[in-house]
Motif scaffolding. Structure first.
Motif, short mmCIF file in Angstrom:
data_model
loop_
_atom_site.label_atom_id
_atom_site.label_comp_id
_atom_site.label_asym_id
_atom_site.label_seq_id
_atom_site.Cartn_x
_atom_site.Cartn_y
_atom_site.Cartn_z
N ASP B 32 -15.71 -7.31 -8.37
CA ASP B 32 -15.87 -5.39 -8.59
C ASP B 32 -15.50 -5.00 -6.94
OD1 ASP B 32 -16.35 -2.78 -9.13
OD2 ASP B 32 -18.60 -3.38 -8.88
N LEU B 33 -14.57 -3.99 -7.11
CA LEU B 33 -14.05 -3.58 -5.72
C LEU B 33 -14.31 -2.22 -5.51
CD1 LEU B 33 -10.26 -5.11 -6.46
CD2 LEU B 33 -12.05 -5.82 -4.55
N GLY B 34 -14.94 -1.62 -6.26
CA GLY B 34 -15.34 -0.27 -5.97
C GLY B 34 -14.33 0.87 -6.19
N ASP B 35 -14.75 1.94 -6.46
CA ASP B 35 -13.84 2.89 -6.75
C ASP B 35 -12.92 3.51 -5.49
OD1 ASP B 35 -15.86 3.93 -5.75
OD2 ASP B 35 -16.37 5.47 -7.23
N ARG B 36 -13.28 3.40 -4.51
CA ARG B 36 -12.49 3.78 -3.48
C ARG B 36 -11.38 2.54 -2.81
NH1 ARG B 36 -16.63 7.01 0.34
NH2 ARG B 36 -17.01 8.65 -0.94
N PHE B 37 -11.65 1.62 -3.63
CA PHE B 37 -10.64 0.40 -3.08
C PHE B 37 -9.05 1.05 -2.97
CE2 PHE B 37 -7.86 -3.43 -4.19
CZ PHE B 37 -8.38 -4.23 -2.80
N ARG B 38 -8.63 0.63 -1.99
CA ARG B 38 -7.04 0.72 -1.55
C ARG B 38 -6.14 -0.58 -1.99
NH1 ARG B 38 -8.94 3.06 3.64
NH2 ARG B 38 -7.69 1.60 4.73
N GLY B 39 -5.17 -0.41 -2.97
CA GLY B 39 -4.57 -1.75 -3.13
C GLY B 39 -3.72 -1.53 -4.26
N GLY B 40 -2.70 -2.45 -4.53
CA GLY B 40 -1.43 -2.36 -5.45
C GLY B 40 -0.52 -1.48 -4.78
N THR B 41 0.00 -0.56 -5.66
CA THR B 41 1.16 0.18 -5.74
C THR B 41 0.84 1.54 -5.89
OG1 THR B 41 3.54 0.69 -5.58
CG2 THR B 41 2.14 -0.20 -7.65
N ILE B 42 1.72 2.50 -5.76
CA ILE B 42 1.14 3.90 -5.77
C ILE B 42 1.39 4.30 -7.29
CG2 ILE B 42 1.89 6.50 -5.50
CD1 ILE B 42 2.44 5.52 -2.70
N LYS B 43 0.40 5.09 -7.92
CA LYS B 43 0.17 5.33 -9.32
C LYS B 43 0.73 6.89 -9.07
CE LYS B 43 -3.66 4.60 -11.96
NZ LYS B 43 -4.98 5.11 -12.14
N LEU B 44 1.91 7.20 -9.75
CA LEU B 44 2.44 8.37 -9.51
C LEU B 44 2.16 9.30 -11.20
CD1 LEU B 44 4.45 10.38 -7.87
CD2 LEU B 44 6.07 9.10 -8.78
N LYS B 45 1.88 10.65 -10.94
CA LYS B 45 1.89 11.24 -11.94
C LYS B 45 3.33 12.32 -11.75
CE LYS B 45 -2.78 11.24 -13.30
NZ LYS B 45 -4.43 11.78 -12.85
N THR B 46 4.30 11.64 -12.48
CA THR B 46 5.66 12.36 -12.20
C THR B 46 5.63 13.95 -12.45
OG1 THR B 46 6.13 11.13 -13.96
CG2 THR B 46 7.22 10.45 -11.91
N SER B 47 4.96 14.29 -13.59
CA SER B 47 5.00 15.88 -13.88
C SER B 47 4.31 16.66 -13.19
CB SER B 47 4.40 15.98 -15.29
OG SER B 47 3.06 15.56 -15.29
N LYS B 48 3.44 16.16 -12.31
CA LYS B 48 2.66 16.81 -11.10
C LYS B 48 3.33 17.01 -9.95
CE LYS B 48 -2.27 16.80 -11.18
NZ LYS B 48 -3.50 16.18 -10.84
N CYS B 49 3.94 15.85 -9.78
CA CYS B 49 4.69 15.91 -8.37
C CYS B 49 5.59 17.22 -8.09
CB CYS B 49 5.39 14.83 -8.14
SG CYS B 49 6.24 14.62 -6.77
N ILE B 50 5.57 17.65 -6.90
CA ILE B 50 6.35 18.92 -6.74
C ILE B 50 7.33 18.49 -5.52
CG2 ILE B 50 4.69 20.53 -6.95
CD1 ILE B 50 3.96 20.39 -4.25
N SER B 51 7.58 17.14 -5.43
CA SER B 51 8.61 16.64 -4.53
C SER B 51 8.70 17.08 -3.05
CB SER B 51 9.97 16.68 -5.05
OG SER B 51 9.89 16.42 -6.42
N CYS B 52 7.50 17.25 -2.55
CA CYS B 52 7.53 18.03 -1.18
C CYS B 52 7.60 17.10 -0.09
CB CYS B 52 6.02 18.91 -0.90
SG CYS B 52 4.88 17.46 -1.06
N GLY B 53 7.65 15.91 -0.31
CA GLY B 53 7.84 14.83 0.67
C GLY B 53 6.80 14.68 1.81
N ILE B 54 5.66 15.16 1.48
CA ILE B 54 4.71 15.33 2.37
C ILE B 54 3.98 13.65 2.53
CG2 ILE B 54 2.18 15.78 3.12
CD1 ILE B 54 2.77 18.59 2.20
N CYS B 55 3.92 13.00 1.57
CA CYS B 55 3.40 11.64 1.42
C CYS B 55 4.49 10.81 2.04
CB CYS B 55 3.31 11.09 0.01
SG CYS B 55 4.71 11.39 -1.08
N MET B 56 5.86 11.23 1.94
CA MET B 56 6.85 10.03 2.81
C MET B 56 6.61 10.57 4.34
SD MET B 56 10.83 10.22 1.88
CE MET B 56 11.39 11.71 2.46
#
Lengths: 364, 147
Positions: B32-56
């Motif tokens: 049980d890794l807890g709800d704040r666990f950081r791992g795997g890859t990025i789960k992207l909600k494509t319809s919400k994304c505004i392509s601002c590139g801030i994450c990049m």
């Protein structure tokens, strides 16, 4: 009979060198004449990398320096940048930082003790330390989602508030710590073999420790009362009541035992911090793009291995002009030759264990 | 007397023998890794994304690469979104910096692959396959401009 000295290569894949340290030993029979640490196998050029990153982006790289006590590194660089910017951190964040840094210190000391005991032949002690450290890592995981590379302490506070039930879990850990220490006392400290292996070996005088710029438990074991938390209090450390344990002789045994005493003191600090911790915000108002005014700052904190200092020069842009870390493990490791000289080959691993280097920090 | 300490230590280990085991049966029972666990890859909600590139831009290691295209109303649309988890430091800076909170971790515990390319994930494709979001992505244009 004519004899001659010979060279022996220890490491870089030797399990007792705590990573990838290579030691070139010059031996006269079984006696060490010279021990030269050869470092750089884990060099990643973090300082240069960080000069090409924004200030916030440098914090995750400090996690990879002393990866056994990464919260202390996060704290150091964050406070250095805050000093440069003149940011005041909210009260709750300060308390969370202290709790995290002290938990990190305990976790690091557990590894130090455990690996030292394992190196001199007692694997059982190591498993006990690892088991108890797991509880701390679990606390970290609940708070920030990572077990070793946290990136939790940020410029202006901490990244997220503590989750529900975290404080209770932490109380449970610190209240149970007496039992943990009792187990260690019976299992490790009381063990005659450990005592015989460590007592009166590799004595470091206070003068030499100061001359070689040793810090942390290595310095204090020689009887020098110097702890950055007391000597130059940072954050809110001046509010807590704790002692700085000192050794008398400066031998392996003192350096080993000091880690036990420091863990007890850390638990004392955590208890006080948990009691006093107020409610409130955990992040100060920090601009999204951090552009500190031109200038330079050196900030030091007491991490598990000793004094870790960050020298950051700003030229007013978003990236640091110079980013340098004074790593305690690197400086303490320079004592290896002096301490090994005249001792037996088998003591080299014990001496290395009490110096407690972490190669991520040594090579940086 | 010599040897008492050794016996005491043995007593400690014998006591442990009767306690509940602390080991986790990892491959059979997932921790049980807890709800704040950081791992795997990025789960992207494509319809919400505004392509601002801030994450990049917030990524310290350049593990996120996205390209976007502008439509006739000068609005950006995401065309590619690639996460190289082999380069990722899992520092959480991208997820915190997202202004519309359209990315999160997939929280996988372990990855394995035969080559480094196996660690590179096309997050739009992944979102489609795993149904994270209903994607509305235009085809990649010739001159896909950078976000």
């Amino acid at each position: 009979m004519q004899t001659q000295k010979y060279e022996l290569n220890m490491g870089p894949q030797h399990p007792s060198t705590h990573g990838v340290l290579r030691i070139l030993l010059e031996l006269d029979g079984e006696i060490v004449v010279k021990a030269t640490p050869i470092i750089g196998y884990l060099h990643r050029g973090i300082e240069k990398i960080c000069e090409n990153k924004t200030y916030v982006q440098t914090i995750p790289f400090t996690d990879r320096m002393d990866y056994l006590a990464a919260m202390g590194n996060n704290l150091g660089i964050s406070q250095a940048i805050e000093k440069l910017m003149g940011v005041t951190v909210p009260e709750r964040a300060e308390y969370i930082r202290v709790i995290m840094a002290e938990l990190s210190r305990i976790a690091s000391h557990m590894i130090c003790i455990g690996s030292l005991v394992m190196d001199i032949g007692g694997v059982t002690g190591f498993t006990f330390c690892i088991r108890d450290r797991e509880e701390i890592l679990e606390l970290f995981n609940r708070a920030c989602g990572a077990r070793m590379t946290f990136n939790y302490i940020r410029v202006g506070g901490v990244s997220q508030d503590l989750p529900e039930g975290w404080v209770d879990a932490c109380w449970k850990f610190v209240n149970n710590f007496d039992k943990v220490m009792e187990t260690y006392n019976n299992l490790i400290v009381g063990n005659e073999i450990v005592q015989l292996r460590l007592k009166d070996i590799a004595i470091l005088s206070a003068e030499r420790a100061i001359a070689m710029s040793a810090t942390g438990a290595v310095l204090r074991a020689s009887g020098v009362d110097y702890d950055v938390r007391k000597a130059d209090p940072y954050g809110i450390y001046d509010r807590f009541d704790f002692d700085v344990p000192l050794g008398q002789k400066g031998d392996n045994w003192d350096r080993f035992m000091l880690r036990f005493y420091e863990m007890e003191q850390s638990v004392r600090i955590i208890k006080q911090a948990l009691e006093q911790m107020p409610e409130g915000p955990v992040m100060a108002k920090v601009p999204k793009v951090i552009k500190p005014p031109a200038g330079e700052v050196y900030h030091r904190v007491e991490n598990a291995k000793g004094e870790i200092g960050f020298y950051v020069v700003s030229d007013g842009t978003t990236k640091p002009y110079r980013w340098h870390a004074r790593r305690a493990a690197m400086v303490n490791l320079q004592l290896l030759d002096e301490l090994c000289h005249g001792n037996k080959l088998g003591d080299v691993v014990a001496i290395l264990g009490t110096l407690d280097p972490v190669l991520g920090e040594v090579d940086c | 007397m010599q040897g008492i300490g050794l016996l005491k230590g043995m007593f400690v280990t014998i006591q442990e023998f009767f306690r509940k085991p602390v080991t986790e049966e990892y491959p059979d029972v997932m921790p049980d890794l807890g709800d704040r666990f950081r791992g795997g890859t990025i789960k992207l909600k494509t319809s919400k994304c505004i392509s601002c590139g801030i994450c990049m831009n917030s990524c310290p290691n350049g593990s996120i690469k996205l390209t976007s295209v502008r439509d006739e109303n000068n609005k950006r649309h995401l065309s590619t979104y690639v996460h190289d988890s082999g380069l990722c430091l899992y520092c959480n800076l991208c997820i915190e910096s997202c202004p519309v909170k359209c990315i999160d971790w997939t929280n996988e515990f372990a990855f394995s692959g035969y080559s480094r390319e196996d660690l590179i994930f096309d997050c739009i494709d992944l979102a489609k396959k795993r149904g994270y979001d209903v994607p509305e992505v235009k085809a990649t244009p010739e001159a896909g401009e950078k976000g």
